[in-house]
Write a protein that holds these residues in place. Structure first.
Motif, short mmCIF file in Angstrom:
data_model
loop_
_atom_site.label_atom_id
_atom_site.label_comp_id
_atom_site.label_asym_id
_atom_site.label_seq_id
_atom_site.Cartn_x
_atom_site.Cartn_y
_atom_site.Cartn_z
N THR A 32 17.97 6.09 -3.21
CA THR A 32 17.98 7.17 -4.19
C THR A 32 16.84 7.04 -5.19
OG1 THR A 32 20.37 7.41 -3.99
CG2 THR A 32 19.37 8.27 -5.98
N ASP A 33 16.54 5.83 -5.61
CA ASP A 33 15.51 5.61 -6.63
C ASP A 33 14.17 5.15 -6.05
OD1 ASP A 33 17.25 6.33 -8.68
OD2 ASP A 33 18.04 4.29 -8.82
N THR A 34 14.01 5.21 -4.74
CA THR A 34 12.76 4.79 -4.12
C THR A 34 11.74 5.91 -4.21
OG1 THR A 34 13.98 3.40 -2.56
CG2 THR A 34 11.71 3.95 -1.98
N PRO A 35 10.62 5.69 -4.85
CA PRO A 35 9.61 6.74 -4.98
C PRO A 35 9.08 7.19 -3.61
CG PRO A 35 9.13 4.93 -6.47
CD PRO A 35 10.23 4.48 -5.57
N GLY A 36 8.99 8.50 -3.43
CA GLY A 36 8.45 9.06 -2.20
C GLY A 36 9.42 9.09 -1.03
N ASP A 68 10.78 19.75 -1.49
CA ASP A 68 9.75 19.12 -2.31
C ASP A 68 10.30 17.90 -3.05
OD1 ASP A 68 7.91 21.02 -1.56
OD2 ASP A 68 8.35 22.33 -3.26
N LEU A 69 9.46 16.89 -3.13
CA LEU A 69 9.82 15.71 -3.90
C LEU A 69 9.59 16.01 -5.37
CD1 LEU A 69 8.15 12.92 -1.72
CD2 LEU A 69 10.56 13.55 -1.79
N PRO A 70 10.49 15.58 -6.23
CA PRO A 70 10.31 15.86 -7.66
C PRO A 70 9.16 15.03 -8.25
CG PRO A 70 12.21 14.44 -7.34
CD PRO A 70 11.72 14.85 -5.97
N LYS A 71 8.44 15.64 -9.16
CA LYS A 71 7.39 14.91 -9.88
C LYS A 71 8.01 14.33 -11.14
CE LYS A 71 2.97 16.68 -8.66
NZ LYS A 71 1.69 17.12 -9.19
N LEU A 72 7.91 13.03 -11.26
CA LEU A 72 8.47 12.34 -12.41
C LEU A 72 7.34 11.86 -13.32
CD1 LEU A 72 11.10 10.23 -10.45
CD2 LEU A 72 11.46 12.38 -11.64
N TYR A 73 7.58 11.94 -14.59
CA TYR A 73 6.58 11.51 -15.56
C TYR A 73 6.93 10.13 -16.10
CZ TYR A 73 3.59 11.34 -19.65
OH TYR A 73 2.67 10.97 -20.57
N ASP A 74 6.06 9.20 -15.81
CA ASP A 74 6.18 7.84 -16.34
C ASP A 74 4.81 7.19 -16.21
OD1 ASP A 74 6.83 5.31 -17.16
OD2 ASP A 74 8.25 4.90 -15.54
N ALA A 80 2.02 5.93 -10.65
CA ALA A 80 1.66 7.12 -11.41
C ALA A 80 0.17 7.43 -11.23
CB ALA A 80 1.98 6.91 -12.88
N ASP A 81 -0.11 8.74 -11.16
CA ASP A 81 -1.51 9.17 -11.06
C ASP A 81 -2.13 9.24 -12.45
OD1 ASP A 81 -0.40 11.46 -12.11
OD2 ASP A 81 -0.68 12.68 -10.32
N GLU A 82 -3.31 9.82 -12.54
CA GLU A 82 -4.01 9.87 -13.83
C GLU A 82 -3.30 10.73 -14.86
OE1 GLU A 82 -5.39 12.74 -10.90
OE2 GLU A 82 -5.59 10.59 -10.88
N THR A 83 -2.40 11.65 -14.41
CA THR A 83 -1.63 12.47 -15.35
C THR A 83 -0.33 11.79 -15.76
OG1 THR A 83 -0.49 13.68 -13.61
CG2 THR A 83 -2.60 14.58 -14.37
N GLY A 84 -0.01 10.67 -15.13
CA GLY A 84 1.22 9.94 -15.47
C GLY A 84 2.41 10.34 -14.61
N HIS A 85 2.18 11.13 -13.55
CA HIS A 85 3.27 11.58 -12.67
C HIS A 85 3.27 10.81 -11.35
CE1 HIS A 85 2.84 15.08 -15.34
NE2 HIS A 85 4.14 15.24 -15.11
N TYR A 86 4.41 10.69 -10.77
CA TYR A 86 4.55 10.14 -9.41
C TYR A 86 5.67 10.89 -8.71
CZ TYR A 86 8.62 7.46 -11.01
OH TYR A 86 9.83 7.10 -11.50
N LEU A 87 5.69 10.83 -7.39
CA LEU A 87 6.70 11.54 -6.61
C LEU A 87 7.96 10.70 -6.51
CD1 LEU A 87 4.55 13.04 -3.72
CD2 LEU A 87 5.39 14.17 -5.77
#
Length: 130
Positions: A32-36, A68-74, A80-87
């Motif tokens: 559940t908490d695994t990114p991507g 779609d995978l949710p974009k999370l801000y952290d 996290a990418d340059e905007t601070g989001h990850y899938l």
């Protein structure tokens, strides 16, 4: 094949199919908490045999949920990418719990049917011994 052995085979195929479904649901819950991570689903297929028509099932292919995978801000997350989001993951824990309960109840129903057919077979053998 006798009716009793057909009913045993039918319930055994249902047990195997629901067991596979429970395995996939538990994988989803664990990730559940695994990114991507994308949610997995399994479908059932009817076993078609020219010799008997007893409606057995088998688990089909495992498919990935394409929502779609949710974009999370952290911004502190390592992915996290340059905007601070990850899938994040598209697994909804409430849906997985409901699927697990449904699969568990279906498993229990197949188990009761298997036990009943086994008892009937045993009783028939006892009658034939007399």
């Amino acid at each position: 094949m006798s009716d009793l052995s057909q009913s045993l085979a039918l319930s055994a195929s249902g047990l195997r199919a629901q067991s596979e479904r429970l395995r996939v649901v538990s994988e989803n819950m664990a990730n559940t908490d695994t990114p991507g991570y994308r949610r997995k689903t399994v479908s059932f297929e009817q076993v078609i045999s020219p010799t008997d028509e007893n409606g057995q099932v088998k688990p089909g292919d495992v498919h990935l949920d394409r929502t779609d995978l949710p974009k999370l801000y952290d911004p502190s997350h390592p992915m996290a990418d340059e905007t601070g989001h990850y899938l994040g993951s598209n697994v909804d824990l409430i849906i997985e719990i409901a699927d697990a309960r449904e699969a568990q109840r279906s498993y229990e129903a197949n188990l009761k049917m298997f036990e009943q057919a086994r008892k009937m077979s045993s009783s028939l053998l006892d009658l034939l011994r007399r």
